[in-house]
Design an enzyme around this catalytic site. Structure first.
Site, PDB file in Angstrom:
ATOM      1  N   ASP A   1     -10.301  -4.346   5.394  1.00 39.47           N
ATOM      2  CA  ASP A   1      -8.791  -2.721   5.369  1.00 39.47           C
ATOM      3  C   ASP A   1      -9.032  -2.010   3.674  1.00 39.47           C
ATOM      4  O   ASP A   1      -9.329  -2.261   2.739  1.00 39.47           O
ATOM      5  CB  ASP A   1      -7.578  -3.543   5.447  1.00 39.47           C
ATOM      6  CG  ASP A   1      -7.145  -2.357   5.426  1.00 39.47           C
ATOM      7  OD1 ASP A   1      -7.406  -0.696   5.593  1.00 39.47           O
ATOM      8  OD2 ASP A   1      -5.947  -2.307   6.499  1.00 39.47           O
TER       9      ASP A   1
ATOM     10  N   ASP B   1      -9.661   3.303   8.990  1.00 38.68           N
ATOM     11  CA  ASP B   1     -10.233   2.813   7.706  1.00 38.68           C
ATOM     12  C   ASP B   1     -10.023   0.857   7.695  1.00 38.68           C
ATOM     13  O   ASP B   1      -9.936   0.324   6.937  1.00 38.68           O
ATOM     14  CB  ASP B   1      -9.527   2.919   7.298  1.00 38.68           C
ATOM     15  CG  ASP B   1      -8.173   2.224   6.776  1.00 38.68           C
ATOM     16  OD1 ASP B   1      -7.485   2.028   8.010  1.00 38.68           O
ATOM     17  OD2 ASP B   1      -7.245   2.149   5.906  1.00 38.68           O
ATOM     18  N   GLU B   2     -10.615   0.836   8.682  1.00 45.99           N
ATOM     19  CA  GLU B   2     -10.592  -0.988   9.345  1.00 45.99           C
ATOM     20  C   GLU B   2     -10.957  -1.306  10.780  1.00 45.99           C
ATOM     21  O   GLU B   2     -11.687  -0.509  10.990  1.00 45.99           O
ATOM     22  CB  GLU B   2      -8.762  -1.133   9.292  1.00 45.99           C
ATOM     23  CG  GLU B   2      -8.566  -1.669  11.188  1.00 45.99           C
ATOM     24  CD  GLU B   2      -7.766  -1.826  10.849  1.00 45.99           C
ATOM     25  OE1 GLU B   2      -7.009  -2.711  11.277  1.00 45.99           O
ATOM     26  OE2 GLU B   2      -5.958  -0.970  10.330  1.00 45.99           O
TER      27      GLU B   2
HETATM   28  P1  TTP Z   1      -3.116   2.442   6.545  1.00 41.83           P
HETATM   29  O1  TTP Z   1      -4.512   1.142   6.915  1.00 41.83           O
HETATM   30  O2  TTP Z   1      -1.679   1.344   7.321  1.00 41.83           O
HETATM   31  O3  TTP Z   1      -2.380   2.736   5.239  1.00 41.83           O
HETATM   32  P2  TTP Z   1      -3.584   3.074   3.624  1.00 41.83           P
HETATM   33  O4  TTP Z   1      -5.449   2.551   3.891  1.00 41.83           O
HETATM   34  O5  TTP Z   1      -2.713   4.004   3.755  1.00 41.83           O
HETATM   35  O6  TTP Z   1      -3.155   1.914   2.909  1.00 41.83           O
HETATM   36  P3  TTP Z   1      -3.423   0.505   2.997  1.00 41.83           P
HETATM   37  O7  TTP Z   1      -4.244  -0.018   1.222  1.00 41.83           O
HETATM   38  O8  TTP Z   1      -1.964  -0.984   2.934  1.00 41.83           O
HETATM   39  O9  TTP Z   1      -4.528  -0.094   3.826  1.00 41.83           O
HETATM   40  O10 TTP Z   1      -3.935   3.757   6.977  1.00 41.83           O
HETATM   41  C1  TTP Z   1      -5.404   3.927   6.844  1.00 41.83           C
HETATM   42  C2  TTP Z   1      -5.200   5.554   7.298  1.00 41.83           C
HETATM   43  O11 TTP Z   1      -4.635   6.503   8.165  1.00 41.83           O
HETATM   44  C3  TTP Z   1      -4.581   5.743   5.844  1.00 41.83           C
HETATM   45  O12 TTP Z   1      -5.265   6.239   4.421  1.00 41.83           O
HETATM   46  C4  TTP Z   1      -3.516   7.289   6.224  1.00 41.83           C
HETATM   47  C5  TTP Z   1      -3.727   6.884   7.611  1.00 41.83           C
HETATM   48  N1  TTP Z   1      -2.192   6.819   8.329  1.00 41.83           N
HETATM   49  C6  TTP Z   1      -1.742   8.197   8.561  1.00 41.83           C
HETATM   50  O13 TTP Z   1      -1.743   9.083   8.647  1.00 41.83           O
HETATM   51  N2  TTP Z   1       0.060   7.598   9.176  1.00 41.83           N
HETATM   52  C7  TTP Z   1       0.271   6.356   9.319  1.00 41.83           C
HETATM   53  O14 TTP Z   1       2.102   6.141   9.082  1.00 41.83           O
HETATM   54  C8  TTP Z   1      -0.399   5.304   8.954  1.00 41.83           C
HETATM   55  C9  TTP Z   1       0.137   3.578   8.477  1.00 41.83           C
HETATM   56  C10 TTP Z   1      -1.664   5.632   7.913  1.00 41.83           C
HETATM   57 CA    CA Z   2      -5.948   0.507   4.717  1.00 43.58          CA
END
Ligand code: TTP
Ligand code: CA
Length: 390
Positions: A33, A133-134
């Site tokens: 992730d 992103d995962e």
């Molecule tokens: P996530 O992997 O949930 O969050 P993140 O990568 O920003 O943070 P973390 O370090 O906790 O993993 O989501 C991946 C991307 O998806 C995030 O960068 C932006 C997008 N996203 C949205 O647009 N809306 C949302 O509600 C969420 C949760 C994510």
């Molecule tokens: Ca992430």
């Protein structure tokens, strides 16, 4: 390796081993992730932002600040800002911090995501992307079920993403998807958790049951009623009571998840929606012809991919990664899906000509992508499309 021998001796497949010939390999599943993805991409593009709170926003356009936060970096999260929060509220929380407010550019993150997934695809046995992103991955075969080798593989994945994209990510390794996902969660940001089969129980048991994949607030409150708070409590729960409360299917899943024995396999990525190739140029340049020459093999690769997959495409994109690591793209979309790959060779030089005229910097890396893939049988080829009817 004791685990393999143990599984082999018992002639059974306890706790998530995979049969291989007469032996059993402990499964090695990973979850990766990327950290605060959209916001981190913005930091890489503009390093002067590092250390300051950043919010990446989707503006709805109704009023100046209407819309929501897509994601925030950790500096902004420290002030209680999170994904989904109204922009106005986030700005208020960061009032005294001089935050950087950035408009979300989905296309930009997609390009980077696709590059990373491509790199990952080459480094693991099976890749199952689950979001922009995962992804889950399986490296049982390439590591021979050996968790020390799994650690090395995970480190090399992190190193590759850092080298190519300057991005950090979190990785969890374990014998099931649930363990791998929890591993990456606790590793955030930037870490690596390797949970060997022997360490699974001690890793899982102290965690809150609500952290298990698939457990939401409703399930959590029923579990709490049953006196179950941690994953360890859940692993010891009466199976028939779980079945009664949650039904056999979900009850069974809960128990499997809590013991790290959920057997869900990693399934190779969904149907591709695009093919792309990116190369690092031999030297930084703004000369479109020089760029296109070096992309020749990449275009050949995409031709091959298209013809083997029986797909047609709608859009061709020229991708330029500049010396400041910002990504610029220029696309051409056809009115209908086309299947003649020579269109790529014909279109790419024009797109790079346009791109090099508009960007102010030299290209460091360059690429080509075709997207909007469709099965060919549903499609007319461009030549058919252009042929006069009748
Ligand atoms: P996530 O992997 O949930 O969050 P993140 O990568 O920003 O943070 P973390 O370090 O906790 O993993 O989501 C991946 C991307 O998806 C995030 O960068 C932006 C997008 N996203 C949205 O647009 N809306 C949302 O509600 C969420 C949760 C994510
Ligand atoms: Ca992430």
């Amino acid at each position: 390796m004791d685990e393999i021998q143990d599984c082999t001796r018992r002639r059974q497949n306890p706790l998530n081993c995979r049969p291989q010939g007469k032996a059993f390999l402990p499964r090695v599943i990973g979850h990766i992730d990327l950290d605060y993805f959209y916001a981190q991409v913005e930091e890489v593009e503009k390093p002067s932002l590092k250390g300051r709170p950043i919010i990446v926003c989707v503006f709805s356009g109704r009023t100046e600040d209407s819309g929501v936060v897509s994601t925030a970096n950790y500096e902004a999260r420290a002030f209680g800002v999170h994904s989904g929060m109204p922009i106005a509220q986030a700005k208020k929380k960061l009032e005294a911090q001089n935050p950087e407010v950035i408009r979300m550019e989905h296309e930009k993150y997609e390009v980077i995501s696709a590059r990373i997934m491509e790199d990952l695809g080459r480094m693991v046995d099976t890749l199952e992307p689950t979001g922009i992103d995962e992804a889950f991955f399986d490296i049982t075969d390439s590591t021979g079920g050996d968790y020390a080798r799994a650690r090395t593989s995970a480190e090399s994945i992190k190193g590759t993403i850092m080298r190519n994209e300057h991005l950090t990510c979190s990785i969890g390794i374990g014998r099931s998807k649930v363990v791998a996902k929890l591993g990456s969660d606790v590793a955030k940001p930037g870490g690596l958790t390797v949970v060997s089969p022997e360490a699974t129980e001690s890793f899982l048991s102290p965690l809150d049951a609500s952290r298990l994949y698939g457990i939401g607030p409703k399930t959590t409150s029923v579990l709490e009623e049953m006196g179950i708070r941690t994953v360890g409590d859940l692993a010891k729960a009466d199976p028939s009571e779980l079945d009664r409360r949650f039904g056999r299917k979900f009850g069974g899943y809960l128990l499997a998840a809590a013991t790290g024995s959920d057997a869900d396999p990693v399934v190779a990525g969904l149907e591709p929606t695009q093919f792309s190739r990116i190369v690092t140029l031999r030297r930084d340049t703004r000369d479109a012809k020089e760029v296109v020459d070096q992309l020749s093999e990449g275009v050949q690769y995409i031709h091959g991919k298209l013809s083997r997959s029986g797909k047609s495409f709608r859009t061709i994109t020229a991708i330029g990664i500049l010396t400041d690591l910002s990504t610029k793209t220029r696309s051409k979309t056809f009115e209908t899906a086309v299947s003649d790959p020579s269109l790529i060779r014909g279109t790419v030089p024009t797109l790079f000509d346009e791109l090099s005229r508009t960007v102010g910097k030299e290209f460091r890396r360059a690429g080509v992508r075709v997207s909007g893939l469709e099965d060919i049988e549903n499609q007319t080829s461009l030549s058919e499309f252009l042929r006069p009817v009748g």
